[in-house]
Design a protein around this motif. Structure first.
Motif, PDB file in Angstrom:
ATOM      1  N   LEU A  45       0.820  -1.200   0.000  1.00  0.00           N
ATOM      2  CA  LEU A  45       0.000   0.000   0.000  1.00  0.00           C
ATOM      3  C   LEU A  45       0.859   1.258   0.000  1.00  0.00           C
ATOM      4  N   GLN A  46       2.002   1.218   0.663  1.00  0.00           N
ATOM      5  CA  GLN A  46       2.919   2.358   0.625  1.00  0.00           C
ATOM      6  C   GLN A  46       3.376   2.626  -0.802  1.00  0.00           C
ATOM      7  N   ASP A  47       3.690   1.583  -1.533  1.00  0.00           N
ATOM      8  CA  ASP A  47       4.125   1.744  -2.925  1.00  0.00           C
ATOM      9  C   ASP A  47       2.988   2.210  -3.822  1.00  0.00           C
ATOM     10  N   ILE A  48       1.798   1.669  -3.636  1.00  0.00           N
ATOM     11  CA  ILE A  48       0.653   2.009  -4.491  1.00  0.00           C
ATOM     12  C   ILE A  48       0.214   3.454  -4.265  1.00  0.00           C
ATOM     13  N   TYR A  49       0.064   3.850  -2.994  1.00  0.00           N
ATOM     14  CA  TYR A  49      -0.491   5.162  -2.670  1.00  0.00           C
ATOM     15  C   TYR A  49       0.564   6.205  -2.327  1.00  0.00           C
ATOM     16  N   ARG A  50       1.819   5.833  -2.283  1.00  0.00           N
ATOM     17  CA  ARG A  50       2.907   6.752  -1.931  1.00  0.00           C
ATOM     18  C   ARG A  50       2.642   7.420  -0.579  1.00  0.00           C
ATOM     19  N   GLU A  51       2.184   6.610   0.373  1.00  0.00           N
ATOM     20  CA  GLU A  51       1.917   7.076   1.730  1.00  0.00           C
ATOM     21  C   GLU A  51       2.886   6.397   2.686  1.00  0.00           C
ATOM     22  N   THR A  52       3.360   7.141   3.657  1.00  0.00           N
ATOM     23  CA  THR A  52       4.261   6.564   4.652  1.00  0.00           C
ATOM     24  C   THR A  52       3.513   5.620   5.587  1.00  0.00           C
ATOM     25  N   TYR A  53       2.329   6.047   6.006  1.00  0.00           N
ATOM     26  CA  TYR A  53       1.513   5.248   6.925  1.00  0.00           C
ATOM     27  C   TYR A  53       0.139   5.013   6.302  1.00  0.00           C
ATOM     28  N   PRO A  54       0.017   4.027   5.443  1.00  0.00           N
ATOM     29  CA  PRO A  54      -1.287   3.802   4.795  1.00  0.00           C
ATOM     30  C   PRO A  54      -2.312   3.268   5.793  1.00  0.00           C
ATOM     31  N   ALA A  55      -3.492   3.882   5.757  1.00  0.00           N
ATOM     32  CA  ALA A  55      -4.587   3.442   6.626  1.00  0.00           C
ATOM     33  C   ALA A  55      -5.521   2.561   5.810  1.00  0.00           C
ATOM     34  N   PHE A  56      -5.894   1.437   6.402  1.00  0.00           N
ATOM     35  CA  PHE A  56      -6.809   0.528   5.725  1.00  0.00           C
ATOM     36  C   PHE A  56      -7.576  -0.263   6.763  1.00  0.00           C
ATOM     37  N   GLY A  57      -8.639  -0.880   6.323  1.00  0.00           N
ATOM     38  CA  GLY A  57      -9.466  -1.677   7.225  1.00  0.00           C
ATOM     39  C   GLY A  57     -10.209  -2.740   6.452  1.00  0.00           C
ATOM     40  N   CYS A  58     -11.108  -3.387   7.134  1.00  0.00           N
ATOM     41  CA  CYS A  58     -11.971  -4.468   6.623  1.00  0.00           C
ATOM     42  C   CYS A  58     -11.200  -5.493   5.793  1.00  0.00           C
ATOM     43  N   GLU A  59      -9.985  -5.799   6.219  1.00  0.00           N
ATOM     44  CA  GLU A  59      -9.181  -6.776   5.479  1.00  0.00           C
ATOM     45  C   GLU A  59      -9.747  -8.182   5.660  1.00  0.00           C
ATOM     46  N   ARG A  60      -9.681  -8.943   4.568  1.00  0.00           N
ATOM     47  CA  ARG A  60     -10.156 -10.325   4.597  1.00  0.00           C
ATOM     48  C   ARG A  60      -9.454 -11.103   3.497  1.00  0.00           C
ATOM     49  N   ILE A  61      -9.371 -12.398   3.666  1.00  0.00           N
ATOM     50  CA  ILE A  61      -8.802 -13.272   2.650  1.00  0.00           C
ATOM     51  C   ILE A  61      -9.919 -13.575   1.655  1.00  0.00           C
ATOM     52  N   VAL A  62      -9.713 -13.197   0.405  1.00  0.00           N
ATOM     53  CA  VAL A  62     -10.706 -13.440  -0.636  1.00  0.00           C
ATOM     54  C   VAL A  62     -10.526 -14.844  -1.201  1.00  0.00           C
ATOM     55  N   SER A  63      -9.280 -15.231  -1.461  1.00  0.00           N
ATOM     56  CA  SER A  63      -9.028 -16.571  -2.003  1.00  0.00           C
ATOM     57  C   SER A  63      -7.603 -17.005  -1.700  1.00  0.00           C
ATOM     58  N   ILE A  64      -7.441 -18.321  -1.625  1.00  0.00           N
ATOM     59  CA  ILE A  64      -6.126 -18.944  -1.495  1.00  0.00           C
ATOM     60  C   ILE A  64      -6.069 -20.054  -2.524  1.00  0.00           C
TER      61      ILE A  64
END
Length: 132
Positions: free
Chosen positions: A53-72
């Motif tokens: 997320l740091q690479d994608i959004y160029r943010e030092t501290y990316p904030a995110f939530g509602c993480e879940r495993i979609v597939s393995i």
């Protein structure tokens, strides 16, 4: 005599019903084991999720939530040898995993990150992402 027979029959029926309704290995309702495994996997993936997320959004501290495993998905690398496919053992026995993680940003964007571990060290890396 009939009342004693009826009482014994009723008692035996009650015992059978209570025994069939419970199991010696019964756990709580729902799927807590799957939820724990998902949490454990997300915890292991946290550093690569954050750096991605740091690479994608160029943010030092990316904030995110509602993480879940979609597939393995378990994948196998193969090489052709005289018209026959055989496993390539250069990558941990030719098996590796692709894990897709879904999460959301505070802005409302939904992101899917696909990680692979087909390297000699079996470390996960970002293979592809989708922002919606």
């Amino acid at each position: 005599m009939k009342s004693r027979f009826f009482f014994c029959l009723l008692l035996a029926g009650g015992l059978l019903l209570s025994a069939s309704g419970s199991s010696a290995y019964a756990g709580p309702e729902g799927k807590p084991r799957e939820q724990q495994l998902e949490k454990a996997m997300l915890q292991q993936l946290y550093p690569v999720i954050r750096s991605s997320l740091q690479d994608i959004y160029r943010e030092t501290y990316p904030a995110f939530g509602c993480e879940r495993i979609v597939s393995i998905n378990e994948r196998t690398t193969m090489a052709e040898d005289n018209q026959q496919a055989r496993p390539v053992d250069a990558m941990h026995g030719a098996s590796y995993f692709e894990i897709t993680v879904g999460l959301c940003k505070e802005s409302g964007e939904k992101i899917e990150l696909r990680f692979k571990n087909d390297t000699p060290t079996a470390q996960y890396y970002l293979d592809l992402f989708h922002v919606r």
